[in-house]
Design a protein around this motif. Sequence first.
Motif: not given
Length: 367
Positions: A26-31, A217-219, A270-274, A364-366
């Motif tokens: 699942h994908h989420h983007h932080h700039h 992949a970001t999520k 340092r992400t919440s990718t997984f 997936l709230k991002s």
Amino acid sequence: MDPFLSLFFSCFLLTSGYIVVQASPHHHHHHHHRRAEHEVYDDHAFSRRPTKLFVFGDSYADTGNIRKSLGNSWKEPYGSTFPGKPAGRFSDGRILTDYLAKFLGVKSPWAYTWMKLGGKKLRNGMNFAYGGSGVFNTLGDLLPNVTTQMDFFEKLMNESLYTKRDLQSSVVLLCLAGNDYAAYVLKDGSVQGLQKFIPKVINQLTLDLKRIKALGATKVAVTSLEPLGCLPRMTQMSAFQQCNVTQNLAVGYHNFLLQQAVEKLNNETRTSTFFILDLYNSFTSVLEQKGDSQGILKFETPLKPCCMGINSGYWCGSLDEKGAKMYTVCSDPKSAFFWDASHPTEAGWRAVYTNLKSSLEQNLKSY
């Protein structure tokens, strides 16, 4: 045979349609995660909704990749609820992939095997999951393992059918339901060996997760193992009355190591990718409540499958040499949690999905 072994041994009969699913990221983007890449992105890469779903794994996620010669998912009565005929899903209807796509607001992604027929449907992403597969080879080279499934995807990226940006604005599902263990036991069979093998499966799965992240992949949602000891294949011995506790303890070891691996990956990057789609607890909750969390779906005998062979030598969808049906089907699949010896019905998956929804919303709230 030791119950720990027999669990896995009896789980793996491809012909009976025991296949596993994979989950997609699942994908989420932080700039601020992207600044270092010095790439220009279109606005749509940061849109509120993921644009595609990419799926890897086994039968819990396969929507038509497995060859017709290898699985009963192409035989009646599979697909009787949806789409009304056998179409490669290991159920009477929709499965995990379809419900995840629904949650994301995209159409269920096209099966990779049928890509040339896809046309505009390819814009929804793609499903690379094959029933019966695992992180390692489960049936020789007949079934593409997760590494090979990702090879297929990377080839499409190299051919520019999909781009890194597509992956960044999408969700990936990697769904695995235990085929690696079944294949291992069939081949070697020692309990001590199996307990050492579980970390090897998690290590390979971790490499696959790192790879899909490196591709963009970001999520990424990765499934925990469902309670294998509660599959009808295992509860048949108790007239579908009770789960095999020993087997579920072994599943707990896999899921514990998976949780550790996912936390470590997220900490390292340092992400919440997984994040984990907790099939274990969602299955268990439905089975214990005999229905979904909202009380809409009811399963009076949740461990008993809707479609079953008339004796131990047959399975759902099997025919004798004269073409006569060697299975029975319940009058209402909506009243059953399990469709066959290993897979939920459409209603079963809907109940599981209902229990997973809050986790999906949180992770997936991002979007």
